[in-house]
Motif scaffolding. Structure first.
Motif, PDB file in Angstrom:
ATOM      1  N   ASP A  98       0.867  -1.180   0.000  1.00  7.67           N
ATOM      2  CA  ASP A  98       0.000   0.000   0.000  1.00  7.67           C
ATOM      3  C   ASP A  98       0.905   1.232   0.000  1.00  7.67           C
ATOM      4  N   HIS A 122       1.549   6.691   0.906  1.00  7.31           N
ATOM      5  CA  HIS A 122       2.458   7.804   1.230  1.00  7.31           C
ATOM      6  C   HIS A 122       3.741   7.766   0.409  1.00  7.31           C
ATOM      7  N   LYS A 139      -3.336  11.701  -1.608  1.00 11.21           N
ATOM      8  CA  LYS A 139      -2.238  12.294  -0.844  1.00 11.21           C
ATOM      9  C   LYS A 139      -1.354  13.127  -1.777  1.00 11.21           C
TER      10      LYS A 139
HETATM   11  C1  LIG Z   1      -4.617   7.302   3.730  1.00 16.08           C
HETATM   12  C2  LIG Z   1      -4.318   5.881   3.581  1.00 16.08           C
HETATM   13  C3  LIG Z   1      -5.228   5.018   2.989  1.00 16.08           C
HETATM   14  C4  LIG Z   1      -6.624   5.447   2.629  1.00 16.08           C
HETATM   15  O1  LIG Z   1      -6.636   6.163   1.447  1.00 16.08           O
HETATM   16  P1  LIG Z   1      -7.914   7.077   1.144  1.00 16.08           P
HETATM   17  O2  LIG Z   1      -7.813   7.323  -0.318  1.00 16.08           O
HETATM   18  O3  LIG Z   1      -7.758   8.310   1.961  1.00 16.08           O
HETATM   19  O4  LIG Z   1      -9.114   6.277   1.531  1.00 16.08           O
HETATM   20  C5  LIG Z   1      -4.851   3.722   2.778  1.00 16.08           C
HETATM   21  N1  LIG Z   1      -3.647   3.267   3.168  1.00 16.08           N
HETATM   22  C6  LIG Z   1      -2.755   4.068   3.764  1.00 16.08           C
HETATM   23  C7  LIG Z   1      -1.439   3.509   4.165  1.00 16.08           C
HETATM   24  C8  LIG Z   1      -3.066   5.387   4.002  1.00 16.08           C
HETATM   25  O5  LIG Z   1      -2.197   6.175   4.624  1.00 16.08           O
END
Ligand SMILES: *Cc1c(COP(=O)(O)O)cnc(C)c1O
Length: 382
Positions: free
Chosen positions: A206, A209, A238
């Motif tokens: 994932d 960031h 983000k």
């Molecule tokens: C913010 C975040 C998400 C969620 O993403 P959104 O598009 O805001 O729903 C998923 N995984 C991580 C690691 C995040 O920091």
């Protein structure tokens, strides 16, 4: 209903007593600046790492798409919610991540809660880094697979768990943040990728960031030379400055998602202006690598000024310990003109309440230096 309101009220009072009650604070945001309680504060609590939510080209693209396609998608993409911008965004994402295909979801949270249950089920095993984002844990739980949490960043522990639990399970998935959202460190993707190959497990990273910030803007999979990660998930909310989640993977996996991931099938497509904004933002990231390198550079300078371990991403945590202390530190910085939100349990483990500093391309260096001085002299006194 009396019993309903009694239930909600009692829950809230218990959270209040534990200082864990939260509510959305009104924040009028103007780029780097946030207004809280009538005060203008320089924000270090925003994930808009490249300030692209405010970029003129990104805004113009959203306006143009609104004029052309309207505000909302109107339906799920499998019904009538698809529009031409999706194909363009998905092919950009796939190219950036070096995969055959990509698909976008309503959000990052929706992506993980759709992807994971589409791949594994009750006969299967999922290994999750204990500090992974809530939506990975939620996706794992929804899948019905056996979930084993390995110690944060500890590939050896993951190996031990695979050795103990892989036999007897049909499929296996290893899921981790690429950049950890509350600690800012990188997952050991190289070691996890080798484990995945040895144990015939599928690795999901994932990169919420990482995209736009590390690995020359391509994300954490590229931070120390490319690693084989067959499931590269992330968010457009983000560094990309817009909204939406994505998965980059092989064509077969993407086609499976489009027909089996429930959050893709049963949720309305992203609004056209948001898709157009994401495309324009990816253009800026591709065109301006020196600009995309700024958040990490600034995070490193801040960490160096405080003698903290070298920053690996745009996120630098300063662990304060107890919730009260973190809230007091946040108040102190607010009085000096900075917005730095205190992160407390259950978002982070008990006893590790912290200030989480998120650096963006446009934070002035002089203000970062002043902030570091304050943290050193008034927060980390001992
Ligand atoms: C913010 C975040 C998400 C969620 O993403 P959104 O598009 O805001 O729903 C998923 N995984 C991580 C690691 C995040 O920091």
């Amino acid at each position: 209903m009396r019993s309903l309101d009694d239930f909600a009220g009692e829950k809230l009072r218990a959270l209040e007593r534990a200082k864990l009650r939260r509510s959305p604070a009104v924040t009028a945001r103007d780029g780097l600046w946030a207004e809280r309680d009538g005060r203008r504060l320089l924000s270090f609590s925003c994930n808009d790492y490249l300030n692209l939510s405010q970029h003129p080209e990104v805004i113009a693209a959203a306006i143009k798409a609104t004029a052309r396609f309207g505000v909302g998608a109107g339906a799920s993409r499998l019904v009538t919610g698809n529009h031409p911008l999706f194909a363009e965004l998905e092919s950009r994402l796939a190219r950036l991540k070096g995969t055959e295909a990509a698909c976008v979801f309503g959000s990052g949270y929706l992506a993980n809660t759709g992807i994971i249950p589409a791949l594994v089920g009750p006969d299967d095993l999922i290994l999750v880094d204990e500090l992974s984002h809530a939506c990975i844990h939620a996706g794992a739980k929804l899948s019905g697979a056996t979930v084993q949490r390995y110690r944060h960043g500890d590939a050896e522990h993951a190996e031990a768990l695979l050795t103990g639990h892989r036999g007897g399970k049909k499929r296996a998935l290893i899921a981790t943040d690429g950049v950890f959202s509350m600690d800012g460190d990188l997952a050991p993707l190289g070691a996890l990728s080798q484990l995945a190959q040895r144990f015939d497990a599928w690795l999901l990273s994932d990169d919420a960031h990482g995209l736009g910030v590390v690995g020359g803007g391509r994300g954490s999979t590229f931070a120390s030379g490319p690693v084989d990660v067959p499931l590269q998930m992330g968010t457009l909310s983000k560094a990309v400055g817009a909204y939406g989640g994505y998965l980059c993977a092989s064509r077969a996996v993407i086609e499976l998602m489009q027909t089996r991931a429930r959050t893709f099938i049963y949720s309305t497509g992203l609004p056209p202006p948001v898709v157009a904004a994401a495309i324009a933002a990816l253009d800026v990231i591709a065109r301006e690598p020196a600009y995309a390198a700024l958040p990490l550079r600034k995070a490193k300078e801040f960490a160096r000024a405080l003698n903290l371990p070298e920053a690996q991403s745009a996120i630098v945590p300063v662990i304060v310990g107890e919730t009260d202390a973190a809230l007091a530190a946040s108040d102190l910085l607010r009085d000096e003109g900075f917005l730095v939100v205190a992160i407390r349990p259950p978002t982070v483990p008990p006893g590790t309440a912290r200030l989480r500093f998120a650096f963006t391309a446009q934070h002035p260096d002089a203000e970062i230096a002043r902030l570091a001085d304050l943290v050193r002299s008034r927060v980390l006194r001992h």
